[in-house]
Design an enzyme around this catalytic site. Sequence first.
Site, PDB file in Angstrom:
ATOM      1  N   SER A 319     -17.700   6.685 -46.478  1.00  0.00           N
ATOM      2  CA  SER A 319     -18.565   6.910 -47.638  1.00  0.00           C
ATOM      3  C   SER A 319     -17.972   6.219 -48.872  1.00  0.00           C
ATOM      4  CB  SER A 319     -18.709   8.415 -47.881  1.00  0.00           C
ATOM      5  OG  SER A 319     -19.429   8.635 -49.072  1.00  0.00           O
ATOM      6  N   TRP A 322     -18.601   2.632 -48.502  1.00  0.00           N
ATOM      7  CA  TRP A 322     -20.024   2.338 -48.743  1.00  0.00           C
ATOM      8  C   TRP A 322     -20.270   2.120 -50.235  1.00  0.00           C
ATOM      9  CZ3 TRP A 322     -23.926   4.507 -51.650  1.00  0.00           C
ATOM     10  CH2 TRP A 322     -25.222   4.128 -51.336  1.00  0.00           C
ATOM     11  N   HIS A 323     -19.553   2.891 -51.061  1.00  0.00           N
ATOM     12  CA  HIS A 323     -19.776   2.784 -52.503  1.00  0.00           C
ATOM     13  C   HIS A 323     -19.234   1.490 -53.090  1.00  0.00           C
ATOM     14  CE1 HIS A 323     -20.755   7.063 -52.202  1.00  0.00           C
ATOM     15  NE2 HIS A 323     -21.404   6.893 -53.347  1.00  0.00           N
ATOM     16  N   GLY A 324     -18.255   0.910 -52.454  1.00  0.00           N
ATOM     17  CA  GLY A 324     -17.727  -0.343 -52.988  1.00  0.00           C
ATOM     18  C   GLY A 324     -16.595  -0.867 -52.130  1.00  0.00           C
TER      19      GLY A 324
END
Lengths: 492, 344
Positions: A319, A322-324
């Site tokens: 996760s 996924w954000h960066g």
Amino acid sequence: MLFNSIDFLLFFPAVCLAYFIMPRRLKTIWLLGCSYFFYMCWEAEYALLLLASTLITYLSGIGIARSSTEKRKKAVVALSFAINLGILFFFKYFGFAADLLEGFLGFFGLAFHKPAFDVLLPVGISFYTFQALSYTMDVYRGEVEPEKNFFKYALFVSFFPQLVAGPIERSKNLLHQVDEDHPFAWDRVRSGLLLMLYGYFQKVVLASYLAIVVDSAYDQWEQCTGYQLFWASVCFAFQIYCDFGGYSNIAVGAAEILGFRLMDNFNKPYFSVSVADFWRRWHISLTSWFRDYLYIPLGGNRKGRIRKWINCMTVFLLSGLWHGASLHFVAWGGLNGLYQIVSEWTAPLREGLCKKAGIRTEAFSHKLARVVCTFFLVDISWIFFRAQSVREGIGVLSRCLGLTGGEWLTWGDNLSKLGLEGGEKLNVLLLSMLILFIADLLSLKGIRFREWLKGQGLWFRWLLCYAAVAGILIFGIYGPEYDAQQFIYFQF
Amino acid sequence: MKQKWPGRLILFGIFLAGLLMLFAELSRIFMRKEGDGDLSILSSSYYHLEKNTLDVLCIGSSHAFTSFQPNVLWHEQGITSYVIGGPSQTFVTSYYMLKDALQYQKPKVVLLEGYYFRTYHAFASEERLHASIDGMRLGKVKKEMLDDELSDYSLKDRLEFYFPFLLYHSRWNELQTKDFYAKEWNKGSNINFEIDPQRDPGLDVEEADIPEMALDYFERIRTLCAENGIALAVYFSPFSDLDGEEREWYEETQGRNRKAEGYLRDRGIPLYYCQREMEDLDFAHDFEDYEHPNVWGAGKVTKYLGDRLASDFGLKGHKKEASFASWDRDYEEYRNYVELHSKE
């Protein structure tokens, strides 16, 4: 085309107007065209990636339906995931992975020159890739029928209100809505507009003012005291909530106006009483995506405690990624995973302590303490999210905790250091925060403000709307920045 | 329950109209106001003048709004006038400002200050353009002007000129009483009490070329006046050379004025070359800086122009007409303001 741009304020009414007056048979194509136009306003050629992702998952749905054996179905699912995640990896993570490899090999004295690719990150790629993949998985699981009409399916993937920043919709919720008739309905349109208005308030006023504080401190964190960084970090927790939550509200409101029901993405997250509770309320569409398509397939909590913790940590690390594509996002995810594991591990101990100490766990004070503790735990992780690197995150955190950086609090120019010199901006910020708090509290108490407002007199509704619009227009941060200095009349 | 369409539609229309009115009112309040002492922009007061009550409409750059005082002209001659000027306002902008202004007033004379015979570009800077045109009403002429002056700007980049509120909304923490109740008695002029002693630099300069753009837009102004049956006159406000420090600029500017003199003579357009023609101009006392007359210099320039305009165009005063009583009240405001600040 951002929601808070002039372009969108012209684009959206035009889309709606045409949508409601055109024949039903044209509506899907119209929305699809508008969605691609919306997307192409950023980088036109990246619409091909959106199209590719759509085509692959569309074909995967048909492929799964036509596969006679489980093995073939799995192969189709694997192929769809491999291609989609491959595209995502290349555009989002290639540079990051190459940097890691370079560093790793360099540690052993091996030279590695990463290939130079000058690629821009396609906007929204993480969102629509996940949304499209959910369709492949849902068809495989038999939760939705494969969509035969390509245009309807393409609209599901590219529906502009939620295309670039979610909510990440599920095919079982959104796809069938494409088939529904959505005639104009005053009440629905009014409700959607009110939600958009609130979203604009969150985004253009609150998030923007909070950003002033956060940026002022974080951009020069080594010159800031622990006290200043502490408040900047508290502000960041609300900035990201208002920024993302506001954007989601605009998306949900815009979709509602067009007759589509999107899932809520945030549910008063800072009233959470534990980190696990927070993750049930924060970015719900992503958390549930990971739960349904990663955590449960990995075994969830069905294979023992250790395996559950490993699964939990895997989900949070991914996760974060996924954000960066950066280690500080991974650290943010890892910290949240660690919270959950430690929380579960220490739960019996904490319960026992409460019992022995005679603490009334149902009392408001206890719940408040839990809310405050949860907020600070989450906020510590946000420090790593906001920082530009893990090193900066550790630096900021250690200053916040008073471990480094000299005196934690100095009297003097704290407000100006936080970009709030003069105090007027602070007043606007505090008033706006109060509105946010009241709105979330009402929602927590089950009071649906939009429903309540509907029951009020016309004059009151209008007055409130005018006040809200005026407030956003005046206090919002948008448009060219006015600088009185530029206007000083030093030379005619 | 079945929705009642016509009723709801009408209500929605009223709601939207209310929103537009709210936006217009906010725009008015947040607009940067004239008379700050450092700036003069077209104020809404122009649009508040009773229709077709002006004898003279003065137009130009800062040289116009610092040197021409409508209240002095009223007091001396009973002639009604207004200044539409903005900082660094080129002939391009002046042309469109005039075109817009003539929709509301039909003056007997348009008096153009000629400093911008130096018009090389449509506008000097975005800030200056804002200061000139932000008070202008949104309409066909404003669109035409922005299409012309900002032709290489995207529509998005032009929006802040159509709706200056986009720029000024962040002024909320610097609003003052005058933002709600704009000062209207000064009729577009700027009143400055600084005294910056200058020397008389003389007018012995060579002629200099006038840019094509300046002549192009001057001709448009001339045609516009002719089409509306309005006489056109030009004047050059006096200025100095900062004790020789700005000599090159001075010679170039006066050289252009000299060139323009012949150009105007050939076309029969009256020219008032104040620096040459005025006898009572005191360079040691009448300037706020080397370019602009102060309140005392402006008083002298305006009196001189008033005399010339009255004799050249046969302008009659309105002092005894009851319908012009507000001009007396405005002059009192002006006089009190000048007396108050002169003491300071």
